[in-house]
Design a protein around this motif. Structure first.
Motif, short mmCIF file in Angstrom:
data_model
loop_
_atom_site.label_atom_id
_atom_site.label_comp_id
_atom_site.label_asym_id
_atom_site.label_seq_id
_atom_site.Cartn_x
_atom_site.Cartn_y
_atom_site.Cartn_z
N ASP A 30 56.06 37.05 35.62
CA ASP A 30 56.50 35.77 36.17
C ASP A 30 58.00 35.54 35.98
OD1 ASP A 30 56.33 33.41 37.50
OD2 ASP A 30 55.20 32.32 35.97
N ASN A 31 58.78 36.53 36.44
CA ASN A 31 60.23 36.41 36.49
C ASN A 31 60.67 36.71 37.92
OD1 ASN A 31 61.85 35.93 33.80
ND2 ASN A 31 60.05 37.13 33.20
N GLU A 32 61.92 37.14 38.11
CA GLU A 32 62.45 37.42 39.44
C GLU A 32 62.97 38.87 39.50
OE1 GLU A 32 62.40 35.17 41.96
OE2 GLU A 32 61.43 33.69 40.67
N LEU A 33 62.38 39.76 38.72
CA LEU A 33 62.87 41.13 38.64
C LEU A 33 62.79 41.84 39.98
CD1 LEU A 33 61.26 42.31 35.27
CD2 LEU A 33 63.63 41.57 35.65
N THR A 34 63.87 42.51 40.36
CA THR A 34 63.90 43.27 41.60
C THR A 34 64.01 44.78 41.37
OG1 THR A 34 66.30 42.97 41.74
CG2 THR A 34 64.93 41.36 42.87
N THR A 35 64.20 45.18 40.12
CA THR A 35 64.29 46.61 39.83
C THR A 35 64.00 46.85 38.36
OG1 THR A 35 65.70 48.58 39.98
CG2 THR A 35 66.76 46.54 39.31
N LEU A 36 63.53 48.06 38.06
CA LEU A 36 63.37 48.52 36.68
C LEU A 36 64.32 49.70 36.47
CD1 LEU A 36 59.52 48.68 35.92
CD2 LEU A 36 61.16 46.95 35.19
N PRO A 37 65.03 49.73 35.35
CA PRO A 37 65.94 50.86 35.11
C PRO A 37 65.16 52.12 34.74
CG PRO A 37 65.88 49.43 33.19
CD PRO A 37 65.06 48.75 34.25
N GLY A 38 65.70 53.26 35.12
CA GLY A 38 65.07 54.51 34.73
C GLY A 38 65.00 54.68 33.23
N SER A 39 65.92 54.03 32.52
CA SER A 39 65.97 54.15 31.06
C SER A 39 64.82 53.43 30.37
CB SER A 39 67.30 53.61 30.53
OG SER A 39 67.52 52.27 30.95
N ILE A 40 63.94 52.78 31.12
CA ILE A 40 62.79 52.15 30.49
C ILE A 40 61.92 53.20 29.80
CG2 ILE A 40 61.23 52.27 32.50
CD1 ILE A 40 60.30 49.42 31.70
N SER A 41 62.02 54.43 30.23
CA SER A 41 61.24 55.49 29.60
C SER A 41 61.69 55.78 28.17
CB SER A 41 61.33 56.78 30.43
OG SER A 41 62.67 57.23 30.52
N ASN A 42 62.83 55.19 27.74
CA ASN A 42 63.23 55.33 26.34
C ASN A 42 62.25 54.64 25.40
OD1 ASN A 42 65.55 56.65 27.17
ND2 ASN A 42 66.86 54.84 27.02
N LEU A 43 61.45 53.73 25.94
CA LEU A 43 60.50 52.97 25.11
C LEU A 43 59.26 53.82 24.89
CD1 LEU A 43 60.92 49.47 26.80
CD2 LEU A 43 62.10 50.38 24.79
N LYS A 44 59.41 54.84 24.08
CA LYS A 44 58.35 55.84 23.88
C LYS A 44 57.12 55.28 23.20
CE LYS A 44 60.81 59.26 25.55
NZ LYS A 44 60.49 59.84 26.88
#
Length: 278
Positions: A162-176
Motif C-alpha cells: 500500500d505505497n506508490e512503488l513503481t520499481t524495485l532495485p536489482g540490489s534487493i537481492s542483497n537481502l539474503k
C-alpha cells in the motif's frame, strides 16, 4: 515539512520515577522486555524525561483506540537517540512525514513499525541499523524503494504494501535473509530478475500491481508456499499473461514448469497480448 525542534524542559526526578513505574515487562509479545507505551495527549507532546530512561527496550508511540486518534505524533523527537538499548520502536498510525537522522543511532533496534504514516523517504544513515530484522512501512507514500533498505543484510521481514512503488532495485537481492516480502497494492510493472536469487523467501505478496510477466527464473523460489496458504494478496490484481494467472495460482512448481517449457519451446505472443507455448 521540516522536522520540529523539540525544546527540552526540565522535569523532576519524581516524573522519571512515575514513568519508570509504568514500564511493563509482561507484554506477551515482548516477554521480559522493558516496555513503555505513550497514550493520548502524551503523543502530541512527548514527555522528554522518557529519553532519560536508558534501560527501555520497547517504546510504543502509536495510538491504539479510535478515541485516541486525535492525538498523534507529528515528528519524532531528536532526543530519541539517547535510548540506545531500544530493540523495538513502534510509530504506526501517526502523521510522520520524515524521520530525524538521530533515529539511525539506535543501532540495537531489531524491529521498527512505521506503517500508516506519510513517509516518502528514509533518513541518511538508515543502513546503520544493521540489527534490524523486521521493518513495517505499509500505507505510506513511497514512490521510490529506499536504497538504504537493501543494505540491511539481517532483515527478515519487510512490509511495503500500500505505497506508490513503481520499481524495485536489482540490489534487493542483497537481502539474503529475507523470508517475507509484502509488496501488494503498489504500481510495480515488473520484478527485477535478481529477485529470483532470494531463495530464502517463503512469503511474497505482489497482488494488485501492474505486473504482466514474471522473471524467467522465478521457479527458483522453491521455498515460496502458495499451495496451501494462497490468498488474493499473492498474485491476483495483476494483468499477468506470462505465466497466465491460472498457472500462477497453482504455485511455484506449476510456474516453473510453464517457464521452463516456454524456454525450451519458445513462447509466442498470441491474441490480447497473451503468451502460448509453440
Amino acid at each position: 515539512m521540516a522536522l520540529s525542534h523539540y525544546m527540552y524542559t526540565p522535569r523532576s526526578t519524581s516524573d522519571i520515577k512515575t514513568f519508570r513505574l509504568r514500564i511493563d515487562t509482561d507484554d506477551p509479545l515482548f516477554r521480559g522486555k522493558k516496555k513503555l507505551k505513550m497514550t493520548g495527549r502524551e503523543l502530541s507532546d512527548i514527555p522528554k524525561v522518557i529519553f532519560q530512561i536508558h534501560e527501555l527496550e520497547i517504546l510504543d508511540l502509536s495510538p491504539e483506540r479510535e478515541s485516541c486518534l486525535n492525538y498523534k505524533l507529528l515528528a519524532v523527537p531528536r532526543g530519541i537517540c539517547k535510548l540506545t538499548n531500544l530493540n523495538v520502536l513502534i510509530l504506526d498510525t501517526n502523521e510522520l512525514r520524515e524521520l530525524p537522522e538521530e533515529i539511525c543511532q539506535l543501532v540495537n533496534l531489531e524491529s521498527m513499525a512505521l506503517s500508516n504514516n506519510s513517509l516518502d523517504h528514509l533518513p541518511k544513515g538508515f543502513d546503520n541499523l544493521q540489527k534490524l530484522r523486521s521493518l513495517h512501512l505499509a500505507n505510506n507514500e513511497f514512490e521510490d524503494f529506499p536504497p538504504y533498505i537493501c543494505l540491511l543484510e539481517n532483515l527478515e521481514f519487510l512490509d511495503m504494501s500500500d505505497n506508490e512503488l513503481t520499481t524495485l532495485p536489482g540490489s534487493i537481492s542483497n537481502l539474503k535473509n529475507l523470508h517475507t516480502l509484502l509488496l501488494f497494492l503498489n504500481k510495480l510493472p515488473a520484478l527485477p530478475d535478481s529477485i529470483c536469487d532470494m531463495e530464502e523467501l517463503h512469503c511474497l505478496w505482489i497482488g494488485s500491481n501492474n505486473i504482466n510477466r514474471l522473471p524467467q527464473n522465478f521457479g527458483k523460489l522453491r521455498n515460496l508456499d502458495w499451495n496451501e496458504t494462497y490468498t488474493s494478496s499473492v498474485m491476483d490484481g495483476n494483468p499477468l499473461t506470462y505465466p497466465p494467472i491460472e498457472i500462477c495460482r497453482q504455485g511455484i512448481p506449476a510456474i516453473d514448469r510453464f517457464l521452463t517449457s516456454s524456454t525450451l519451446n519458445g513462447p509466442k505472443l498470441v491474441n490480447n497480448n497473451t503468451w502460448a507455448k509453440t
